[in-house]
Design a protein around this motif. Structure first.
Motif, PDB file in Angstrom:
ATOM      1  N   GLN A  66      46.310  51.098  32.674  1.00 29.17           N
ATOM      2  CA  GLN A  66      47.482  51.231  33.406  1.00 29.17           C
ATOM      3  C   GLN A  66      47.410  51.052  35.014  1.00 29.17           C
ATOM      4  OE1 GLN A  66      49.332  55.310  32.971  1.00 29.17           O
ATOM      5  NE2 GLN A  66      47.956  55.466  31.187  1.00 29.17           N
ATOM      6  N   ILE A  67      45.973  51.324  35.440  1.00 31.33           N
ATOM      7  CA  ILE A  67      45.796  50.898  36.973  1.00 31.33           C
ATOM      8  C   ILE A  67      45.821  49.438  37.107  1.00 31.33           C
ATOM      9  CG2 ILE A  67      44.087  50.895  38.687  1.00 31.33           C
ATOM     10  CD1 ILE A  67      43.161  53.645  37.827  1.00 31.33           C
ATOM     11  N   ASP A  68      45.271  48.706  36.063  1.00 29.67           N
ATOM     12  CA  ASP A  68      45.151  47.341  35.922  1.00 29.67           C
ATOM     13  C   ASP A  68      46.677  46.711  36.151  1.00 29.67           C
ATOM     14  OD1 ASP A  68      43.486  45.193  36.410  1.00 29.67           O
ATOM     15  OD2 ASP A  68      43.819  44.521  34.392  1.00 29.67           O
ATOM     16  N   GLU A  70      48.914  48.019  37.461  1.00 29.79           N
ATOM     17  CA  GLU A  70      49.604  48.134  38.853  1.00 29.79           C
ATOM     18  C   GLU A  70      48.822  47.546  39.846  1.00 29.79           C
ATOM     19  OE1 GLU A  70      52.274  49.828  39.155  1.00 29.79           O
ATOM     20  OE2 GLU A  70      52.417  51.505  37.744  1.00 29.79           O
ATOM     21  N   ARG A  71      48.164  46.498  39.554  1.00 30.15           N
ATOM     22  CA  ARG A  71      47.289  45.916  40.329  1.00 30.15           C
ATOM     23  C   ARG A  71      47.883  45.267  41.704  1.00 30.15           C
ATOM     24  NH1 ARG A  71      43.599  40.795  38.089  1.00 30.15           N
ATOM     25  NH2 ARG A  71      42.159  40.896  39.655  1.00 30.15           N
ATOM     26  N   SER A  72      49.046  44.698  41.197  1.00 29.16           N
ATOM     27  CA  SER A  72      49.869  44.194  42.591  1.00 29.16           C
ATOM     28  C   SER A  72      50.092  45.202  43.542  1.00 29.16           C
ATOM     29  CB  SER A  72      51.070  43.203  42.041  1.00 29.16           C
ATOM     30  OG  SER A  72      52.022  43.464  42.684  1.00 29.16           O
ATOM     31  N   LEU A  73      50.626  46.386  42.932  1.00 28.47           N
ATOM     32  CA  LEU A  73      50.904  47.350  43.876  1.00 28.47           C
ATOM     33  C   LEU A  73      49.757  47.946  44.643  1.00 28.47           C
ATOM     34  CD1 LEU A  73      53.087  49.718  44.690  1.00 28.47           C
ATOM     35  CD2 LEU A  73      51.895  51.005  42.773  1.00 28.47           C
ATOM     36  N   GLU A  74      48.641  47.825  44.029  1.00 32.90           N
ATOM     37  CA  GLU A  74      47.327  48.518  44.695  1.00 32.90           C
ATOM     38  C   GLU A  74      46.910  47.529  45.788  1.00 32.90           C
ATOM     39  OE1 GLU A  74      44.003  48.789  42.028  1.00 32.90           O
ATOM     40  OE2 GLU A  74      42.666  49.448  43.668  1.00 32.90           O
ATOM     41  N   ALA A  75      46.934  46.168  45.377  1.00 29.37           N
ATOM     42  CA  ALA A  75      46.689  45.168  46.657  1.00 29.37           C
ATOM     43  C   ALA A  75      47.656  45.218  47.759  1.00 29.37           C
ATOM     44  CB  ALA A  75      47.204  43.843  45.776  1.00 29.37           C
TER      45      ALA A  75
ATOM     46  N   LEU B  68      45.568  57.039  39.589  1.00 27.37           N
ATOM     47  CA  LEU B  68      46.782  56.522  38.915  1.00 27.37           C
ATOM     48  C   LEU B  68      48.034  57.451  39.418  1.00 27.37           C
ATOM     49  CD1 LEU B  68      47.415  54.638  36.469  1.00 27.37           C
ATOM     50  CD2 LEU B  68      47.214  56.437  35.056  1.00 27.37           C
ATOM     51  N   LEU B  71      49.066  56.080  42.923  1.00 27.77           N
ATOM     52  CA  LEU B  71      49.804  54.911  42.822  1.00 27.77           C
ATOM     53  C   LEU B  71      51.083  55.194  42.432  1.00 27.77           C
ATOM     54  CD1 LEU B  71      47.276  52.351  40.572  1.00 27.77           C
ATOM     55  CD2 LEU B  71      48.219  52.011  43.047  1.00 27.77           C
ATOM     56  N   PHE B  80      55.004  53.218  52.805  1.00 29.25           N
ATOM     57  CA  PHE B  80      54.689  52.274  52.039  1.00 29.25           C
ATOM     58  C   PHE B  80      56.282  51.413  51.795  1.00 29.25           C
ATOM     59  CE2 PHE B  80      53.726  49.734  48.186  1.00 29.25           C
ATOM     60  CZ  PHE B  80      52.939  49.156  48.571  1.00 29.25           C
ATOM     61  N   LEU B 131      47.435  37.963  48.246  1.00 29.16           N
ATOM     62  CA  LEU B 131      46.967  38.854  47.070  1.00 29.16           C
ATOM     63  C   LEU B 131      45.843  38.615  46.347  1.00 29.16           C
ATOM     64  CD1 LEU B 131      50.700  38.965  45.387  1.00 29.16           C
ATOM     65  CD2 LEU B 131      49.445  40.789  46.204  1.00 29.16           C
ATOM     66  N   LEU B 133      43.293  39.768  45.538  1.00 30.86           N
ATOM     67  CA  LEU B 133      42.565  41.078  45.233  1.00 30.86           C
ATOM     68  C   LEU B 133      41.447  40.779  44.041  1.00 30.86           C
ATOM     69  CD1 LEU B 133      42.590  44.157  45.715  1.00 30.86           C
ATOM     70  CD2 LEU B 133      43.707  44.413  43.730  1.00 30.86           C
ATOM     71  N   LEU B 230      41.782  55.201  46.418  1.00 29.33           N
ATOM     72  CA  LEU B 230      42.749  54.597  47.589  1.00 29.33           C
ATOM     73  C   LEU B 230      42.657  55.162  48.652  1.00 29.33           C
ATOM     74  CD1 LEU B 230      45.950  54.323  45.212  1.00 29.33           C
ATOM     75  CD2 LEU B 230      44.404  52.334  46.251  1.00 29.33           C
TER      76      LEU B 230
END
Lengths: 193, 275
Positions: A66-68, A70-75, B68, B71, B80, B131, B133, B230
Motif C-alpha cells: 500500500q505504501i509503495d 503511494e510512492r509518488s505522494l511520499e516523494a 500508512l 500518508l 501539503f 521524482l 525517489l 516520514l
C-alpha cells in the motif's frame, strides 16, 4: 524332611532391589512424562508463534504494498518537507542580516545612513557601509559603537576604511561576523518570521 | 564355549526378569535426557528466536502502519495542499524566467526603473530530480529517517546584478519587496548612491541602488526505504511556511506555446516551420 531354602537371603535382596527399582522407574517415568509434556507445550508454542509470525509478515507485506502504491505522494511530501527545511535555514541566515541592519539603523539614528551592504550567507560575514554627513556625526557613531551593550550583543564588530568623499561625507565599513562562536543576544531569529 | 554362552544368556534373562523396572527406568532417563537436549532445548531456543523475529516484525508492522496513516493524513494536510507555494518559493530548477518576470513585476509596482541587469545562469537544470525517489530496503540504511546523499548540496543559487534608479521612496519600496518575492531571493550586496538635481526651483533627490541578488533553487535528491518514518513539519518550518504565504504572488505562467512574431529559425532545422 526339612526344607532348607538356601536362597532366602537372595530372594529378600531381589525383592528389596525390585522395590527400589519400582521407585526409580516411577521417578524416571514422572520425569519423562513431565519432559514429554514440556516438549509438546514448546512445540505448540513454537507452532503458534510461527503462525503469528507469518500472519504479521503477511500484514507487513500488504502494508508495504500500500505504501509503495503511494510512492509518488511520499516523494512529493519528502520534497515538500526538505524544501521547507531549506527555506527555514535560508530565513535564519537572512534574518541575521536583517536584524543586524535594523539594530544599527536604530542605534545610529536618522543622520547616519547605511549606504552599502555586503553579506556572505555561507560564512556569515556582514559588512555595512555606514555614511554620515559630517565628522561630528561619525564621531558620535563611533562612540555609540563603543557602548558596552553593543559589544555584548555583537562580539565580533570591526570598523575599517574610514573615507571622506568629495561631498564631505564620511563613511566607514562595519564588519559583523555571525555564527555559533559569535552568538549575539540581539539575534532572536524566530521573531523575524 | 556353548556352556558359557548358555550361562550368559541365563544371566541376562535373569537380569531382565528380576530388574526389568530398573532397566526401563534407565531407558526412560536416557529418553528424558535425549528429549531435553535434542527436543526441549532446541524448541526453547527456536521459541526465543521466533519471538525475537516476531518482535521485529511487529515493530516493523507498527512503523509501516503508522507511515500508512501518516500518508493518509498528508493527503488532507492543509500545508501539503499548498505545496505549490513551496515549489514556487524554492523551485527544483534554475528559476531564470520566474525571477526576471517577478523583478519586472515589482519594478512596475514600486515605479523604480531597472537601469541595467546582469545574469549568468549557466546551464538550465531540468526537473528530472523531482521524482528521483530511490526505494532502498538494505539494512545498512537508517530505518527511521529518509537519507540524503551527503556529498550532494541541498540548494544552489543564481546570482544577478542589477541597478535600480528612482526616488528614495521608489528604491526603498523596491528593496523592501525584493526579499519577499518568489523564488526565494536575498540581497547579498547593496550599494546606494544619492544624486540631486534641480528642475525649475525644486530640488529632486534621486537614488541609484546597485544590488547583487542570490536566488535559490533546490538541488537535493532523496532516498528512502518503505518502512522509514516520514519527517514532520517542525514549529520553525511552520512559521517559515506561514511567512512564505505572505510573499508577493507571482503572475508568472510557464510558456506553453511558440508564437510566430517574425521569429527566425536560429537553428536552421531542416523542414521546421513555425505555426
Amino acid at each position: 524332611m526339612i526344607e532348607i531354602n538356601f536362597l532366602s537371603q537372595q530372594n529378600k535382596k531381589i525383592t528389596s532391589q525390585q522395590k527400589s527399582d519400582r521407585v526409580y522407574f516411577l521417578y524416571a517415568f514422572v520425569a519423562c512424562a513431565i519432559c514429554t509434556t514440556i516438549l509438546v507445550l514448546t512445540l505448540a508454542v513454537s507452532l503458534y508463534l510461527n503462525f503469528r509470525l507469518k500472519r504479521v509478515q503477511a500484514q507487513v507485506v500488504s502494508a508495504k504494498q500500500q505504501i509503495d502504491s503511494e510512492r509518488s505522494l511520499e516523494a512529493n511530501y519528502l520534497f515538500f518537507i526538505n524544501k521547507l527545511t531549506i527555506i527555514r535555514e535560508l530565513f535564519d541566515q537572512r534574518a541575521e542580516k536583517q536584524i543586524a541592519i535594523t539594530f544599527f539603523t536604530d542605534l545610529f539614528g536618522p543622520d547616519v545612513k547605511i549606504s552599502g551592504i555586503n553579506y556572505n550567507m555561507e560564512t556569515g560575514i556582514l559588512s555595512l557601509l555606514v555614511t554620515s554627513p559630517h565628522i561630528f556625526i561619525t564621531e558620535h557613531a563611533f562612540e555609540v559603537l563603543e557602548k558596552p551593550e553593543v559589544k555584548e550583543q555583537f562580539t565580533s564588530l570591526t570598523k575599517t576604511n574610514l573615507i571622506r568623499n568629495g561631498e564631505g561625507e564620511y563613511s566607514f565599513t562595519l564588519t559583523i561576523t555571525f555564527g555559533e562562536e559569535f552568538e549575539s543576544e540581539a539575534l532572536i531569529i524566530e521573531e523575524e518570521y | 564355549m556353548p556352556l558359557v554362552d548358555t550361562k550368559q544368556n541365563l544371566n541376562l534373562k535373569l537380569l531382565v526378569n528380576s530388574r526389568k523396572k530398573l532397566l526401563l527406568a534407565i531407558l526412560l532417563v536416557w529418553a528424558t535426557v535425549f528429549m531435553i537436549f535434542f527436543g526441549i532445548k532446541k524448541q526453547i531456543e527456536s521459541i526465543f528466536e521466533i519471538n525475537h523475529k516476531l518482535d521485529i516484525e511487529k515493530e516493523q508492522f507498527q512503523r509501516v502502519t503508522m507511515k500508512l496513516n501518516e500518508l493518509k493524513q498528508i493527503k488532507i494536510s492543509d500545508q501539503f495542499k499548498q505545496k505549490e507555494k513551496v515549489d514556487e518559493v524554492l523551485p527544483s530548477h534554475k528559476p531564470v524566467l520566474e525571477l526576471l518576470f517577478n523583478i519586472q513585476q515589482i519594478a512596475q509596482s514600486s515605479q523604480a526603473s531597472i537601469v541595467s541587469l546582469f545574469i549568468n545562469p549557466g546551464k538550465i537544470a531540468t526537473e528530472s530530480a523531482e521524482l528521483d525517489l530511490i526505494e532502498t530496503q538494505t539494512s545498512s540504511l537508517k530505518k527511521d529517517q529518509p537519507t540524503v546523499t551527503p556529498r550532494q548540496k541541498k540548494f544552489d543559487s543564481l546570482q544577478m546584478e542589477l541597478v535600480v534608479r528612482g526616488t528614495p521612496d521608489q528604491v526603498d519600496s523596491f528593496l523592501n519587496t525584493i526579499e519577499r518575492i518568489t523564488p526565494f531571493t536575498s540581497i547579498v550586496e547593496l550599494s546606494i548612491r544619492d544624486s540631486k538635481s534641480k528642475i525649475t526651483d525644486t530640488e529632486i533627490t534621486r537614488q541609484e541602488a546597485t544590488i547583487v541578488l542570490n536566488t535559490y533553487h533546490y538541488t537535493q535528491v532523496i532516498s528512502t526505504s518503505v518502512d522509514s518514518a516520514l519527517p514532520t513539519v517542525g514549529e520553525k518550518e511552520l512559521r517559515a511556511f506561514n511567512t512564505i504565504l505572505d510573499f508577493a504572488p507571482s503572475e508568472y505562467k510557464l510558456p506553453s506555446e511558440i508564437r510566430n512574431a517574425n521569429i527566425e529559425d536560429f537553428f536552421n532545422i531542416e523542414g521546421f516551420k513555425f505555426n
